[in-house]
Design a protein around this motif. Structure first.
Motif, PDB file in Angstrom:
ATOM      1  N   SER A 323       0.828  -1.207   0.000  1.00  0.00           N
ATOM      2  CA  SER A 323       0.000   0.000   0.000  1.00  0.00           C
ATOM      3  C   SER A 323       0.858   1.251   0.000  1.00  0.00           C
ATOM      4  N   ASP A 324       1.980   1.209   0.711  1.00  0.00           N
ATOM      5  CA  ASP A 324       2.897   2.347   0.735  1.00  0.00           C
ATOM      6  C   ASP A 324       3.590   2.506  -0.614  1.00  0.00           C
ATOM      7  N   GLY A 325       4.044   1.391  -1.192  1.00  0.00           N
ATOM      8  CA  GLY A 325       4.713   1.454  -2.483  1.00  0.00           C
ATOM      9  C   GLY A 325       3.785   1.894  -3.598  1.00  0.00           C
ATOM     10  N   LEU A 326       2.505   1.504  -3.511  1.00  0.00           N
ATOM     11  CA  LEU A 326       1.550   1.871  -4.551  1.00  0.00           C
ATOM     12  C   LEU A 326       1.301   3.365  -4.574  1.00  0.00           C
ATOM     13  N   GLN A 327       1.191   3.973  -3.395  1.00  0.00           N
ATOM     14  CA  GLN A 327       0.931   5.409  -3.384  1.00  0.00           C
ATOM     15  C   GLN A 327       2.140   6.204  -3.868  1.00  0.00           C
ATOM     16  N   LEU A 328       3.341   5.632  -3.740  1.00  0.00           N
ATOM     17  CA  LEU A 328       4.524   6.307  -4.281  1.00  0.00           C
ATOM     18  C   LEU A 328       4.635   6.115  -5.790  1.00  0.00           C
TER      19      LEU A 328
END
Length: 422
Positions: A323-328
């Motif tokens: 989820s963190d990588g997707l928003q980046l």
């Protein structure tokens, strides 16, 4: 003489081998397949290829590392009966130790220094909670504040004369990266072919075998190693007994204090290693003041989501890292597409709950699916100010969903004094 602690009996609330339909690894593989199927379907229906791209998977792996290591630290501490919300402070100490050690001796020296600094934080938590019987929450909060203050003081003392900035370190070396070149090239061809399902799986796998660091391999290796030590050795059985019933464990000859001390030192070492992953991984920043940004607490949430078991916390860390990588990688549009994927998953869950005649759970799942679909339908892109907090929203939602099936150690957080059982 054989004691009852030496028998491999299942924990209360856990499934016995006779009633378990699938082994743990098979259930984990099944959930991974379901997750990939949902992402693939969502990517096809929304046209958002970022959901399953190799760049997203690669970024997710890098961001999942500190969460995974913090979760392992929480596992060791809480299986011994000690709540460790001081993981954040131990990670902060690890970030400073990694930068200081790497600057003077290279990346491996930085990793060892991070482990040592984190272990010192765990030792301090052990002294407070085990020897002096301080409330575990109070001690954990104190560790967080102390870790931040000590790192800031040491950075002012040691880094400012070199970098000219007391809040950051001078440039430090990073770990080298390695790729499975032949496999990566083959997967790249499949990913670029844009075939439904096949390209999605190829993209995710390619991100996991491209530009991988030794620290990532170590972190993944520590998951089965922790399982083996805690569930397949006499030492691990006794350590877990301290978290279930320390009085009974003491009556059978277990040194409860020693096992809790070892568990908390190992817990701090893992947290310190998690801090090192923020500093020593290529693409990450050098030491910055308070750069952990709550990852210690998210790691604790991943451990709780995983029901205090290594395989479960691996899945939790992957979820939060993704989820963190997707928003980046994809920004607000990608996160909004992920909401659509969650709607699909909830619809499947509704049918499963209806078949099980769990009407209340089905109603809640249906309401959640309706709310998320409205968010997806009413917005073209989520507000930029909310995007960085995607992992935190995921943490709250996941813990709310998983709360009904959790079974923590029975004596977790309980104060214990040697000889109190009579």
């Amino acid at each position: 003489m054989t004691t009852t602690l030496d028998r491999r009996t299942p924990e209360p609330g856990s499934e016995s081998p006779a009633t378990r339909r699938l082994p743990g690894w098979a259930r984990g593989a099944l959930w991974a397949a379901v997750a990939i199927a949902v992402l693939s379907t969502t990517s096809y229906l929304t046209g958002m290829s970022t959901l399953t791209s190799s760049s997203t998977a690669q970024t997710a792996l890098r961001l999942a590392l500190p969460i995974l290591l913090a979760a392992l630290g929480g596992l060791w501490a809480e299986r011994s009966g000690v709540i460790n919300i001081g993981l954040e402070g131990m990670m902060i100490l690890g970030t400073f130790g990694a930068a200081w050690g790497a600057y003077h001796g290279g990346v491996w020296a930085g990793l060892l220094a991070a482990v040592a600094f984190g272990a010192l934080g765990g030792l301090l938590h052990a002294v407070a909670t085990v020897s002096f019987n301080v409330n575990h929450i109070v001690s954990g909060v104190a560790i967080n504040l102390l870790g931040l203050g000590v790192a800031k003081y040491l950075a002012n003392l040691l880094f400012e004369p070199i970098s000219g900035n007391p809040r950051q370190s001078p440039p430090v070396p990073k770990f080298d990266t390695y790729s499975a070149t032949v496999l990566s090239d083959w997967l790249a061809g499949l990913e670029e072919a844009q075939r439904v399902g096949i390209s999605d799986v190829a993209g995710l796998l390619r991100g996991l075998v491209t530009d991988v660091t030794p620290l990532a391999l170590l972190a993944v290796l520590f998951v089965p190693l922790s399982y083996f030590v805690l569930w397949r050795t006499r030492f691990g059985l006794r350590l877990r007994s301290c978290g279930e019933n320390p009085v009974a464990a003491e009556s059978l000859g277990v040194d409860v204090y020693l096992h809790k001390y070892v568990a908390l030192v190992v817990s701090g070492a893992f947290a310190g290693m998690g801090g090192a992953s923020l500093v020593l991984i290529p693409g990450g920043a050098d030491y910055l003041e308070n750069q952990t940004n709550g990852r210690g607490f998210i790691g604790l949430a991943a451990m709780i989501f995983g029901n205090w078991r290594p395989g479960g916390l691996l899945g939790g860390a992957a979820l939060f890292g993704y989820s963190d990588g997707l928003q980046l990688s994809g920004g607000g549009q990608a996160v909004l597409a992920l909401c659509y994927g969650v709607v699909l998953l909830l619809v499947v869950l509704v049918f499963v709950l209806l078949l099980q005649r769990r009407w209340g759970g089905a109603g809640l799942a249906l309401a959640g699916a309706g709310a998320l679909y409205y968010v997806y339908w009413a917005n073209d892109e989520l507000p930029r100010d909310l995007i960085p907090y995607t992992p935190h929203f995921v943490t709250i939602i996941v813990l709310a969903v998983a709360a009904q099936r959790l079974r923590p150690p029975k004596a977790i957080g309980a104060r214990y004094r040697r000889g109190e059982g009579g």
